[in-house]
Design a protein around this motif. Structure first.
Motif, PDB file in Angstrom:
ATOM      1  N   ARG A 107       6.739   7.986 -10.667  1.00 36.39           N
ATOM      2  CA  ARG A 107       6.711   6.827 -11.572  1.00 36.39           C
ATOM      3  C   ARG A 107       6.706   7.238 -13.044  1.00 36.39           C
ATOM      4  NH1 ARG A 107       1.054   3.423 -11.342  1.00 36.39           N
ATOM      5  NH2 ARG A 107      -0.242   4.784 -12.641  1.00 36.39           N
ATOM      6  N   ARG A 108       6.265   8.456 -13.327  1.00 36.53           N
ATOM      7  CA  ARG A 108       6.318   8.944 -14.706  1.00 36.53           C
ATOM      8  C   ARG A 108       7.709   9.436 -15.102  1.00 36.53           C
ATOM      9  NH1 ARG A 108       3.988  13.383 -14.872  1.00 36.53           N
ATOM     10  NH2 ARG A 108       2.930  13.607 -12.860  1.00 36.53           N
ATOM     11  N   ASN A 109       8.580   9.615 -14.118  1.00 37.51           N
ATOM     12  CA  ASN A 109       9.876  10.228 -14.394  1.00 37.51           C
ATOM     13  C   ASN A 109      11.049   9.374 -13.940  1.00 37.51           C
ATOM     14  OD1 ASN A 109       9.452  13.142 -15.514  1.00 37.51           O
ATOM     15  ND2 ASN A 109       7.910  12.921 -13.898  1.00 37.51           N
ATOM     16  N   LEU A 110      10.846   8.069 -13.857  1.00 35.26           N
ATOM     17  CA  LEU A 110      11.916   7.119 -13.577  1.00 35.26           C
ATOM     18  C   LEU A 110      11.862   6.006 -14.613  1.00 35.26           C
ATOM     19  CD1 LEU A 110      12.026   6.674  -9.691  1.00 35.26           C
ATOM     20  CD2 LEU A 110      14.010   7.053 -11.151  1.00 35.26           C
ATOM     21  N   ASP A 111      13.018   5.594 -15.115  1.00 32.52           N
ATOM     22  CA  ASP A 111      13.032   4.526 -16.113  1.00 32.52           C
ATOM     23  C   ASP A 111      13.214   3.158 -15.460  1.00 32.52           C
ATOM     24  OD1 ASP A 111      15.688   4.550 -15.400  1.00 32.52           O
ATOM     25  OD2 ASP A 111      16.463   5.013 -17.405  1.00 32.52           O
ATOM     26  N   HIS A 112      12.765   3.028 -14.202  1.00 30.55           N
ATOM     27  CA  HIS A 112      12.794   1.777 -13.466  1.00 30.55           C
ATOM     28  C   HIS A 112      11.418   1.530 -12.851  1.00 30.55           C
ATOM     29  CE1 HIS A 112      17.256   0.992 -13.199  1.00 30.55           C
ATOM     30  NE2 HIS A 112      17.246   2.242 -13.624  1.00 30.55           N
ATOM     31  N   PRO A 113      11.083   0.262 -12.569  1.00 31.96           N
ATOM     32  CA  PRO A 113       9.867   0.017 -11.798  1.00 31.96           C
ATOM     33  C   PRO A 113       9.966   0.723 -10.449  1.00 31.96           C
ATOM     34  CG  PRO A 113      10.809  -2.043 -12.642  1.00 31.96           C
ATOM     35  CD  PRO A 113      11.823  -0.974 -12.892  1.00 31.96           C
ATOM     36  N   VAL A 114       8.841   1.207  -9.950  1.00 27.65           N
ATOM     37  CA  VAL A 114       8.821   1.994  -8.716  1.00 27.65           C
ATOM     38  C   VAL A 114       8.081   1.248  -7.616  1.00 27.65           C
ATOM     39  CG1 VAL A 114       7.849   4.076  -7.647  1.00 27.65           C
ATOM     40  CG2 VAL A 114       9.050   4.234  -9.839  1.00 27.65           C
ATOM     41  N   ARG A 115       8.700   1.219  -6.442  1.00 31.88           N
ATOM     42  CA  ARG A 115       8.043   0.755  -5.224  1.00 31.88           C
ATOM     43  C   ARG A 115       7.941   1.966  -4.309  1.00 31.88           C
ATOM     44  NH1 ARG A 115       9.960  -4.174  -1.137  1.00 31.88           N
ATOM     45  NH2 ARG A 115       7.911  -4.430  -0.117  1.00 31.88           N
ATOM     46  N   PHE A 116       6.717   2.426  -4.051  1.00 31.47           N
ATOM     47  CA  PHE A 116       6.481   3.701  -3.393  1.00 31.47           C
ATOM     48  C   PHE A 116       5.874   3.471  -2.021  1.00 31.47           C
ATOM     49  CE2 PHE A 116       4.464   7.658  -2.352  1.00 31.47           C
ATOM     50  CZ  PHE A 116       5.169   8.651  -3.013  1.00 31.47           C
ATOM     51  N   PHE A 117       6.529   4.018  -0.978  1.00 30.85           N
ATOM     52  CA  PHE A 117       6.084   3.862   0.409  1.00 30.85           C
ATOM     53  C   PHE A 117       5.672   5.215   0.974  1.00 30.85           C
ATOM     54  CE2 PHE A 117       9.276   0.625  -0.420  1.00 30.85           C
ATOM     55  CZ  PHE A 117       8.740  -0.532   0.125  1.00 30.85           C
ATOM     56  N   CYS A 118       4.624   5.190   1.793  1.00 29.47           N
ATOM     57  CA  CYS A 118       4.232   6.372   2.544  1.00 29.47           C
ATOM     58  C   CYS A 118       4.056   5.983   4.004  1.00 29.47           C
ATOM     59  CB  CYS A 118       2.931   6.973   2.011  1.00 29.47           C
ATOM     60  SG  CYS A 118       2.371   8.429   2.947  1.00 29.47           S
ATOM     61  N   MET A 119       4.795   6.634   4.892  1.00 29.75           N
ATOM     62  CA  MET A 119       4.637   6.436   6.327  1.00 29.75           C
ATOM     63  C   MET A 119       3.608   7.443   6.831  1.00 29.75           C
ATOM     64  SD  MET A 119       7.531   6.682   9.358  1.00 29.75           S
ATOM     65  CE  MET A 119       8.247   5.060   9.031  1.00 29.75           C
ATOM     66  N   THR A 120       2.527   6.955   7.431  1.00 32.70           N
ATOM     67  CA  THR A 120       1.441   7.848   7.801  1.00 32.70           C
ATOM     68  C   THR A 120       0.560   7.224   8.876  1.00 32.70           C
ATOM     69  OG1 THR A 120      -0.436   9.118   6.913  1.00 32.70           O
ATOM     70  CG2 THR A 120      -0.063   6.935   5.968  1.00 32.70           C
ATOM     71  N   GLU A 121      -0.182   8.070   9.590  1.00 37.68           N
ATOM     72  CA  GLU A 121      -1.192   7.593  10.525  1.00 37.68           C
ATOM     73  C   GLU A 121      -2.594   7.706   9.934  1.00 37.68           C
ATOM     74  OE1 GLU A 121      -1.081  11.978  11.790  1.00 37.68           O
ATOM     75  OE2 GLU A 121      -0.295  10.632  10.257  1.00 37.68           O
ATOM     76  N   GLU A 122      -2.706   8.223   8.692  1.00 36.54           N
ATOM     77  CA  GLU A 122      -4.005   8.416   8.048  1.00 36.54           C
ATOM     78  C   GLU A 122      -3.950   7.841   6.633  1.00 36.54           C
ATOM     79  OE1 GLU A 122      -7.324   8.528   7.137  1.00 36.54           O
ATOM     80  OE2 GLU A 122      -7.231   9.666   9.032  1.00 36.54           O
ATOM     81  N   ARG A 123      -4.617   6.704   6.430  1.00 37.57           N
ATOM     82  CA  ARG A 123      -4.493   5.969   5.178  1.00 37.57           C
ATOM     83  C   ARG A 123      -5.568   6.315   4.145  1.00 37.57           C
ATOM     84  NH1 ARG A 123      -1.965   0.308   6.228  1.00 37.57           N
ATOM     85  NH2 ARG A 123      -0.487   0.797   7.897  1.00 37.57           N
ATOM     86  N   ALA A 124      -6.590   7.019   4.549  1.00 41.63           N
ATOM     87  CA  ALA A 124      -7.712   7.292   3.655  1.00 41.63           C
ATOM     88  C   ALA A 124      -7.273   8.107   2.447  1.00 41.63           C
ATOM     89  CB  ALA A 124      -8.816   8.031   4.413  1.00 41.63           C
ATOM     90  N   GLY A 125      -7.766   7.707   1.274  1.00 42.07           N
ATOM     91  CA  GLY A 125      -7.565   8.480   0.058  1.00 42.07           C
ATOM     92  C   GLY A 125      -6.270   8.231  -0.681  1.00 42.07           C
TER      93      GLY A 125
END
Length: 268
Positions: A31-49
């Motif tokens: 997000r610091r290195n794109l000149d567009h709004p960012v939608r960030f996804f993470c696929m995971t089985e562990e959501r903590a943190g």
């Protein structure tokens, strides 16, 4: 004024090799290195943190997992195809436009906008370093750009013939992805000076014994594939004669300090 298009970013985290800070620091770097709004996804089985702005996707057990894993076992590449789950059509129902995906062992060091905008309608990856030296066509999977609305075959072909597709790709997700795209005529290489290897481009043997690792001027992403990984490289690495590394002064700045300033130390 026309609203800037949202940049969709994805990563996948399974198991315990990488902690949540890897995802959070990647999110910050993107997000610091794109000149567009960012939608960030993470696929995971562990959501903590994970940072609350990250959209979480459940890590699925694919219906073709059993024959896929059988073929991977023969190739001694267990788990190597999990990333293909990101290519499933309709994974995010309201997603619009291309996706820029990353492995977690990368560090963002420069403007990502040209990578995100390049080659509309195509799948893009950097040429794999080893395959390039051998004159063979294969993309490297650390950074990958695709369009879910156009490239559903990346998931559907594997789902239809999991054992055969894994066998053909010799258990390599990056070979499967890039060769499928090449076969369909929808593949481009990301310029090599934009996505660089820490061990080959920043800290090559035998220069690694003479000088500290350097950050190439045009590098936007540094890939820590193999060894050393980022924590190893921070203070210096002695685990291999060829991969020996002096302490890397710019790595802490790009990977940790700027993420701390951006997200706060509790997240990075």
């Amino acid at each position: 004024m026309t609203q800037a298009q949202t940049a969709n970013i994805m990563c996948i985290k399974w198991g315990t090799l990488f902690g949540p800070e890897y995802v959070n620091r990647l999110y910050s770097g993107v997000r610091r290195n794109l000149d567009h709004p960012v939608r960030f996804f993470c696929m995971t089985e562990e959501r903590a943190g994970l940072h609350p702005d990250i959209e979480l996707l459940d890590l699925p057990v694919e219906p073709f997992a059993e024959p896929m894993n059988a073929a991977l076992a023969v190739a001694n590449r267990q788990g190597a195809m999990r990333k293909v789950s990101l290519f499933r059509p309709g994974l995010v129902p309201d997603l619009d436009g291309p996706v820029l995906g990353f492995d977690l062992d990368v560090v963002i060091t420069g403007d990502l906008t040209p990578i995100w905008k390049m080659s509309p309608g195509k799948i893009a990856m950097r040429h794999d370093w080893t395959e390039a030296r051998k004159g063979r066509p294969t993309g490297h999977g650390s950074v990958f750009r695709f369009d879910p609305g156009r490239h559903g075959f990346l998931y559907e072909d594997l789902a239809a013939n999991p054992y055969e597709e894994v066998e053909k790709a010799r258990g390599s997700e990056q070979r499967y992805t890039s060769h499928k795209a090449m076969d369909e005529g929808v593949f481009d290489y990301i310029p090599g000076d934009w996505v660089v290897s820490y061990k080959y481009d920043c800290n090559p043997f035998p220069r690694n014994y003479l000088a500290a690792p350097r950050l190439p001027d045009e590098a936007r992403v540094v890939c820590f594939h193999g060894r050393p990984k980022m924590p190893d490289a921070l203070e210096g690495y002695t685990g291999s004669f060829i991969r020996y590394s002096k302490p890397c002064d710019w790595l802490k700045d790009h990977w940790i300090d700027r993420a701390h300033d951006d997200l706060g130390p509790e997240w990075a």
